[in-house]
Enzyme design. Structure first.
Site, PDB file in Angstrom:
ATOM      1  N   GLY A 250      36.078  44.139  31.206  1.00  0.00           N
ATOM      2  CA  GLY A 250      37.440  43.859  32.034  1.00  0.00           C
ATOM      3  C   GLY A 250      37.028  42.785  33.017  1.00  0.00           C
ATOM      4  O   GLY A 250      38.068  42.229  33.493  1.00  0.00           O
TER       5      GLY A 250
ATOM      6  N   GLU B 119      29.668  46.172  41.340  1.00  0.00           N
ATOM      7  CA  GLU B 119      29.087  47.361  41.927  1.00  0.00           C
ATOM      8  C   GLU B 119      29.389  47.237  43.581  1.00  0.00           C
ATOM      9  O   GLU B 119      30.146  48.142  44.034  1.00  0.00           O
ATOM     10  CB  GLU B 119      27.847  47.572  41.874  1.00  0.00           C
ATOM     11  CG  GLU B 119      27.011  47.167  40.431  1.00  0.00           C
ATOM     12  CD  GLU B 119      27.675  48.140  39.248  1.00  0.00           C
ATOM     13  OE1 GLU B 119      28.145  49.253  39.267  1.00  0.00           O
ATOM     14  OE2 GLU B 119      27.843  47.485  38.099  1.00  0.00           O
TER      15      GLU B 119
ATOM     16  N   GLN C 284      37.955  41.773  40.344  1.00  0.00           N
ATOM     17  CA  GLN C 284      36.764  42.946  40.569  1.00  0.00           C
ATOM     18  C   GLN C 284      36.682  43.287  41.862  1.00  0.00           C
ATOM     19  O   GLN C 284      36.492  44.788  42.060  1.00  0.00           O
ATOM     20  CB  GLN C 284      35.364  42.062  40.239  1.00  0.00           C
ATOM     21  CG  GLN C 284      35.032  41.912  38.952  1.00  0.00           C
ATOM     22  CD  GLN C 284      34.882  43.036  38.247  1.00  0.00           C
ATOM     23  OE1 GLN C 284      33.679  43.639  38.366  1.00  0.00           O
ATOM     24  NE2 GLN C 284      35.538  43.606  37.240  1.00  0.00           N
TER      25      GLN C 284
ATOM     26  N   LYS D 201      25.280  35.865  42.226  1.00  0.00           N
ATOM     27  CA  LYS D 201      24.973  37.251  42.224  1.00  0.00           C
ATOM     28  C   LYS D 201      26.007  38.227  41.707  1.00  0.00           C
ATOM     29  O   LYS D 201      26.934  37.999  41.619  1.00  0.00           O
ATOM     30  CB  LYS D 201      24.541  37.573  43.674  1.00  0.00           C
ATOM     31  CG  LYS D 201      23.449  36.712  44.238  1.00  0.00           C
ATOM     32  CD  LYS D 201      22.987  37.249  45.631  1.00  0.00           C
ATOM     33  CE  LYS D 201      23.627  36.948  46.955  1.00  0.00           C
ATOM     34  NZ  LYS D 201      22.961  37.489  48.101  1.00  0.00           N
ATOM     35  N   GLY D 202      25.624  39.438  41.468  1.00  0.00           N
ATOM     36  CA  GLY D 202      26.459  40.248  40.686  1.00  0.00           C
ATOM     37  C   GLY D 202      27.639  40.723  41.834  1.00  0.00           C
ATOM     38  O   GLY D 202      27.320  40.819  43.042  1.00  0.00           O
TER      39      GLY D 202
ATOM     40  N   LYS E 100      39.638  34.111  40.406  1.00  0.00           N
ATOM     41  CA  LYS E 100      40.691  34.945  40.013  1.00  0.00           C
ATOM     42  C   LYS E 100      39.935  36.316  39.526  1.00  0.00           C
ATOM     43  O   LYS E 100      40.543  37.175  39.836  1.00  0.00           O
ATOM     44  CB  LYS E 100      41.485  34.164  39.156  1.00  0.00           C
ATOM     45  CG  LYS E 100      42.970  34.841  38.700  1.00  0.00           C
ATOM     46  CD  LYS E 100      43.640  33.835  38.263  1.00  0.00           C
ATOM     47  CE  LYS E 100      44.999  34.595  37.782  1.00  0.00           C
ATOM     48  NZ  LYS E 100      45.754  33.416  36.982  1.00  0.00           N
ATOM     49  N   THR E 101      39.029  36.069  38.518  1.00  0.00           N
ATOM     50  CA  THR E 101      38.591  37.183  37.889  1.00  0.00           C
ATOM     51  C   THR E 101      37.644  37.968  38.883  1.00  0.00           C
ATOM     52  O   THR E 101      37.577  39.180  38.897  1.00  0.00           O
ATOM     53  CB  THR E 101      37.767  36.856  36.866  1.00  0.00           C
ATOM     54  OG1 THR E 101      36.942  35.810  37.000  1.00  0.00           O
ATOM     55  CG2 THR E 101      38.778  36.419  35.550  1.00  0.00           C
TER      56      THR E 101
ATOM     57  N   ILE F  96      30.650  31.805  43.225  1.00  0.00           N
ATOM     58  CA  ILE F  96      31.679  32.626  42.610  1.00  0.00           C
ATOM     59  C   ILE F  96      32.151  31.463  41.367  1.00  0.00           C
ATOM     60  O   ILE F  96      32.716  30.531  41.757  1.00  0.00           O
ATOM     61  CB  ILE F  96      32.828  32.876  43.637  1.00  0.00           C
ATOM     62  CG1 ILE F  96      32.265  33.853  44.769  1.00  0.00           C
ATOM     63  CG2 ILE F  96      34.089  33.658  42.847  1.00  0.00           C
ATOM     64  CD1 ILE F  96      31.861  35.007  44.354  1.00  0.00           C
TER      65      ILE F  96
ATOM     66  N   PHE G 238      33.818  51.315  33.492  1.00  0.00           N
ATOM     67  CA  PHE G 238      33.124  51.846  34.602  1.00  0.00           C
ATOM     68  C   PHE G 238      31.821  52.457  34.688  1.00  0.00           C
ATOM     69  O   PHE G 238      31.431  53.141  35.436  1.00  0.00           O
ATOM     70  CB  PHE G 238      34.087  52.256  35.334  1.00  0.00           C
ATOM     71  CG  PHE G 238      35.528  51.963  35.536  1.00  0.00           C
ATOM     72  CD1 PHE G 238      35.703  50.853  36.315  1.00  0.00           C
ATOM     73  CD2 PHE G 238      36.521  52.568  35.071  1.00  0.00           C
ATOM     74  CE1 PHE G 238      36.915  50.284  36.380  1.00  0.00           C
ATOM     75  CE2 PHE G 238      37.798  52.129  34.999  1.00  0.00           C
ATOM     76  CZ  PHE G 238      37.907  50.867  35.741  1.00  0.00           C
TER      77      PHE G 238
END
Ligand code: FAD
Lengths: 327, 760
Positions: free
Chosen positions: B488, B727, B660, B723-724, B655-656, B651, B261
């Site tokens: 993770g 966060e 998140q 894109k991320g 699943k992952t 995406i 984190f």
């Protein structure tokens, strides 16, 4: 943690004698409290007497009471048929404590004996009269959000953290102990102490005395019961305030009641005056509120636990409401 | 919504959107993780291992007068007790007064450097012994005498001493300087306005895996470490600089990381301490922090005070926002974060003012914690939005839609993509937003008051330079390596998916290796940039591999591909075919066999286009909806439902990525309701130092969490369209919950966490 010796006797007498004779020896049961305290240097026994070989695990119905062996696991007691039937309040209180993993290790004897979670007791670099008599009470002027509002002294404002104890005091349980000088029975309300000038002594158990069992006498509180625990997260946290409430109802009237609080004093806090008030009253929110106000008489809070003066009575009212509504 | 500008050149030919992109593929390392086969840093065993335990200072500020180590040295099994007087010198320590300028990597605190104490539990000695138990015991025997100085650890007491970060003072163009668009503090002169203050206590990352390191000097100038880090290259550089040895002499291994984190983004005192100790005892030293030490020396989300003033027209157009923030830092390092960024770009408002300050205290340095800065800022901004909507008697969703902006108002640029409106509408539908009542306290369920709230989040859609090496073997297997880490999110898994599609082969033929500084460099796993950065490198390496295959094929006189160009070929199902005549085909393995090649190999570096980044503003967006119930008498809060929605481009793995989002929502529940570290200012010492006192949410605090992805690609950001996510998953969750609590109770609690005592 300091180097220590470890023994695991199979005879009760041997266990008791070892601890009675050796100032540095302690019993260990589930170890869920003691090992943590040892790791942090808060308790430093040089000898551990593991009592898990002793035959103290049974939960049995006897004449006029249910007897729970000191080594019965918290999880096993909570799920035991006899307990669910006769003492559901105890089951609820146990399930409100710790986590499933811990309850599967923790014993009834160990739970009774668990030490306070006061932040200052837990840090050997901070003052604490309980850990180091004379060093001062860190919590008095410090972070005292979790601390006592009843029965505290200027030497110590810590609380007893157990949930099980709150139910046991409400149910008039008796602690059976066996020591170098023989056996004795200690009423639950007299087992733990108020801090006074000697907060380092947290129970009336004498050196070498072993808890062998707890007796819970027959009572009518098998249905209208509730253990309500308010805490900072929904599970796996110690109580800000908890309430064990039990009602014997005749229709919508209260024949008799039992009431105790956790998270408010150095010992599980029985509320007998409030109980007496409730007897004969209608089971209404108004009666509950009056009982709660009686219960809070004499409460004195500190900088960070003022909220307990309000949360306490509110929790009492809600626990009584839940108990009355229980089916 | 308006069509986003899309440049067709971004739809690169190689990109097929084949089967694997978007698939909820199981984690490639899932089995290893659940069977105990995954090896974390502290689990490695080396011959002749020794164990280090840190001794922490018991004062908060001052000098060590003397240190008595005799008893510890005599204790059984002890190999060394090191402290500032006898520690091997670290050649790279800056030999000046304690530096305070922030460093991009590494950290400023010089462990065992001198007698100064800067924070409580600062490591002042390390005990090394042959077993952990012996080291732990001996560590308790070390006693220090101090000359104590008055310390400052209370944020509220010292708030008035906050100042503009030095970097901004020096450079008027620095992003941390005050920002004014339109008129400064324009809300003050308006009629319809709100003004509120917000406080967030320090929060600890507390990943499950404790911070640990094994330090091993393989030669006097060759260091290998097994380290819990989010940045194997960053740590490699930091240690090389500290020890003044060539970078290539430092090897950093972090095969698995058990959550981080953000607190693995820096190196910390314990790492240097273990390396020092290993040098001294000339044996590998293993050091794992205790949970209590995780609170005192490996960073945290800094304590923050904020104030927002906002005004609007009666019909709900924001006319002005002023957002001020003060963040805590240490006395020896100026830690800063972009708390106010979103306030400058999230809503149309002609007048915006932001002011950021820092407050140094006698504590250890904070570090980015998931959604750093933005999560803190969003709590204030999104609470203020709710407060303003309430004043306007307007639905908060409608209020946000009304102030939605189709261009970045800060930079006056178009967005690369923005589908926040879509996300809001999808989420509102899913939570049943129409049940929400304007009047707080209107809905109930028995003794429980019911409320709904929302909060928006954003974070820069970053992408950094990264590289990857891809090797194809004659049996068809492909191994790809990059020095990234997987803390993770499922990096290893999505890289396999990206590679499978780029190469046109099945994912089970691909192995992705990470967490080793010997691999081609990649940035730290931070800032939600890994898929965009490392994914691009993996994809480019795969394309290069295909080009190599093509050149081997087309150069071969016998094959039907003679003189064909790369552009004429199709790569699918492990075969090359002529696009114009699909019957002409050859498997990749046959290409290698024909050429008698055991393997072919490429290494590619991939960089973001600066030009595009000048033309577009690139952000991920999220919106979170919460339904809560608050008990009228006891103040208990139950979060009964969360819908969390992301506009995070394409995406890659539902699943992952969903995982998140769920993790972020849980983190947000913790931020809103349970987490907060407390220092007793008299001692400067944390009094909440374990999981019994510092409450991270448990399952019982966590409802069903629905994840919604807009799932529209952003090809301006990168060729995969991503894109991320990491966060934005947490940014805006806390205000969604506190806004829901307001809607349920009419109580606005602006000091986190909202524990039951604040609601009765
Ligand atoms: C993270 C965490 C959370 C927890 N949360 C809660 C909670 O919410 N509510 C709650 O009630 N409890 C909670 N607990 C405490 C838990 O209930 C106790 O740790 C447990 O009951 C202790 O039992 P044990 O058998 O493990 O005791 P041990 O650790 O073995 O012993 C504890 C003490 O009892 C003494 N002792 C043990 N048996 C006997 C005996 N037969 N006679 C005389 N002395 C004896 C030992 O000498 C020692 O001093 C929590 C514990 C942890 C670690």
């Amino acid at each position: 943690m300091i180097p220590f010796q470890y023994v695991k006797p199979s005879k009760q007498k041997a266990a008791i004698d070892t601890v009675a004779k050796d100032d540095t020896a302690m019993f260990i049961a589930g170890g869920t409290n003691l090992v943590d305290l040892m790791k942090r240097g808060i308790m430093n026994p040089e000898k551990l007497v593991d009592i898990n070989k002793l035959p103290l695990r049974k939960i049995e119905k006897e004449d006029g009471h249910v007897r729970i062996g000191a080594l019965a696991l918290n999880g096993a007691v909570a799920e035991d048929k006899l307990i669910l039937e006769k003492h559901p309040l105890l089951s609820q209180a146990l399930n409100a404590g710790a986590s499933a993993q811990l309850r599967n290790m923790a014993t009834v004897g160990g739970n009774i004996m668990q030490r306070t979670r006061c932040n200052y007791f837990y840090d050997t670099n901070l003052p604490c009269n309980k850990r180091e008599p004379g060093s001062g009470c860190g919590a008095l002027q410090g972070f005292n959000r979790m601390h006592a509002i009843f029965g505290h002294s200027d030497k110590c404002i810590a609380v007893n953290p157990s949930d099980m104890n709150v139910a046991l005091v409400a149910l008039d349980a008796v602690v059976l102990v066996s020591g170098p000088k023989g056996d004795r029975r200690i009423p639950f309300a007299e087992f733990h102490r108020l801090p006074g000038d000697t907060p380092q002594i947290h129970t009336n158990l004498q050196k070498g005395e072993l808890i062998t069992a707890v007796d819970i006498p027959e009572h009518p509180y098998t249905k209208h019961v509730n253990y309500l625990k308010v805490r900072d997260r929904t599970s796996y946290a110690f109580a800000l305030v908890s309430v064990a409430a039990a009602l014997d109802l005749d229709g919508s009237n209260i024949k008799s009641a039992r009431l105790a609080m956790g998270g408010v004093a150095h010992k599980p806090w029985r509320l007998q005056e409030a109980e007496q008030f409730l007897a004969g009253k209608p089971a209404t929110e108004a009666s509950f509120r009056q009982a709660a106000e009686i219960a809070m008489r004499g409460a004195k809070a500190f900088e960070h636990n003022q909220f307990k003066l309000k949360l306490g009575p509110n929790t009492i009212v809600q626990a009584l409401k839940n108990a009355a509504a229980a089916v | 919504m308006r069509q986003q500008p899309c440049n067709p050149s971004h739809f690169m030919k190689e990109y097929f959107f084949q089967d694997n992109m978007g698939k909820p593929m199981d984690r490639v390392d899932g089995r290893l993780k659940v069977t105990g086969g995954a090896k974390y840093s502290a689990e490695f065993e080396l011959p002749n291992m020794s164990h280090g335990v840190l001794v922490g200072s018991t004062i908060t500020k001052g000098r060590i007068k003397s240190i008595d180590t005799k008893a510890a040295e005599r204790a059984p099994g002890v190999l060394a007790v090191l402290h500032y007087q006898n520690s091997p010198k670290v050649p790279g320590y800056v030999q000046a007064a304690h530096p305070t300028e922030p460093k991009p990597i590494g950290q400023q605190h010089r462990v065992f450097y001198d007698e100064q104490v800067y924070f409580n539990d600062q490591p002042i000695a390390i005990v090394v012994a042959d077993t952990l138990e012996r080291a732990r015991y001996a560590a308790r025997l070390v006693k220090a005498q101090y000359e104590e100085e008055k310390h400052a650890t209370s944020f509220p007491k010292h708030q008035g001493k906050a100042f503009l970060p030095t970097a901004a003072q020096r450079n008027p163009k620095h992003g941390l300087n005050d920002y004014v668009r339109g008129k400064a503090d324009a809300y003050k002169g308006e009629n319809l306005k709100i003004e509120s203050e917000y406080v967030i206590p320090s929060e600890m990352h507390n990943p499950m895996e404790l911070q640990s390191i094994i330090a091993h000097w393989e030669a006097p100038d060759r260091l290998t470490v097994y380290d819990k880090t989010q940045a194997v290259i960053g740590s490699q550089n930091a240690f090389a600089r500290e020890w003044k040895i060539p970078v290539e002499n430092v090897k950093v291994i972090a095969t698995f990381v058990g959550g981080a984190f953000g607190n693995g983004l820096h190196t910390w005192p314990h790492e240097t301490a273990a390396i020092i100790a290993a040098k001294k005892v000339n044996r590998p030293v293993k050091l794992m922090l205790t949970r209590e030490q995780m609170f005192t020396m490996v960073g945290y989300r800094p304590f923050a005070w904020q104030k927002v003033g906002m005004s609007a027209t009666p019909d709900g157009k924001i006319t002005a926002i002023t957002h001020e923030a003060i963040g805590q830092t240490s006395s020896y390092e100026e830690f800063t974060e972009s708390t106010l960024q979103q306030t400058r770009m999230m809503y149309t408002s002609p007048n915006v003012t932001t002011r950021y300050r820092i407050l140094p205290l006698d504590v250890s340095t904070p570090i980015w914690m998931r959604g750093p800065g933005e999560a803190t800022g969003a709590f204030a901004l999104e609470s203020a939005m709710d407060e303003m909507a309430h004043v306007l008697k307007m639905d908060p969703l409608e209020f946000r839609l009304k102030n939605h902006t189709d261009r970045d108002p800060e930079r006056n640029l178009p967005w690369s993509t923005k589908f926040l409106k879509e996300a809001m509408l999808m989420g509102a539908e899913k939570i049943g937003w129409n049940k929400r009542q304007l009047q707080p306290g209107s809905l109930r369920n028995g003794d429980w008051l019911v409320g709904y709230g929302m909060g928006v989040g954003t974070f820069g859609a970053h992408r950094n330079r990264a590289s990857a090496k891809a090797t194809m073997f004659a049996d068809g297997r492909v191994v790809i390596q990059s020095a990234t880490t997987d803390i993770g999110p499922g990096t290893g898994t999505v890289m396999v998916q990206i590679a499978a599609d780029a190469l046109g082969i099945s994912p089970d033929k691909i192995i992705f290796e990470l967490g080793n500084s010997l691999f081609p460099p990649a940035p730290s796993q931070g800032g939600s940039a890994t898929v965009a950065s490392v994914g691009s490198a993996v994809r480019d390496a795969c394309i290069a591999l295909k080009k190599k295959l093509a050149s081997l094929t087309t150069g071969n006189a016998d094959s039907g591909f003679r003189n064909a160009k790369y552009e004429d070929l199709t790569f699918q199902n492990g075969q090359i075919s002529l696009t114009s005549s699909p019957g002409t085909k050859l498997s990749y393995t046959d290409v290698l066999k024909q050429q008698k090649l055991p393997e072919i190999e490429v290494t590619e570096e991939s960089r973001p286009s600066n030009e595009e980044r000048q033309k577009y503003s690139m952000y991920s967006f999220s919106v979170h909806f919460a339904e809560v119930q608050v008990h009228q008498l006891t103040g208990q809060v139950k979060v009964t439902k969360v819908v969390t929605c992301a506009d995070a481009g394409k995406i890659v793995n539902k699943k992952t990525a969903g995982n998140q989002m769920i993790g972020g929502a849980v983190g947000g529940i913790g931020m809103a309701l349970t987490e907060g570290a407390v220092i007793d200012d008299r001692f400067g010492r944390y009094v909440t130092k374990d999981f019994a006192e510092y409450h991270i949410p448990v399952h019982a605090d966590t409802p069903d969490i629905d994840v919604v992805f807009v799932d529209k690609p952003d090809f301006i950001n990168n060729a995969m369209g991503t894109k991320g996510i990491g966060e934005i998953a947490i940014i805006g969750v806390a205000p969604a919950i506190t806004n829901a609590i307001f809607n349920a109770t009419g109580k606005r609690i602006n000091e986190l966490p909202v524990t039951p005592d604040k609601l009765i």
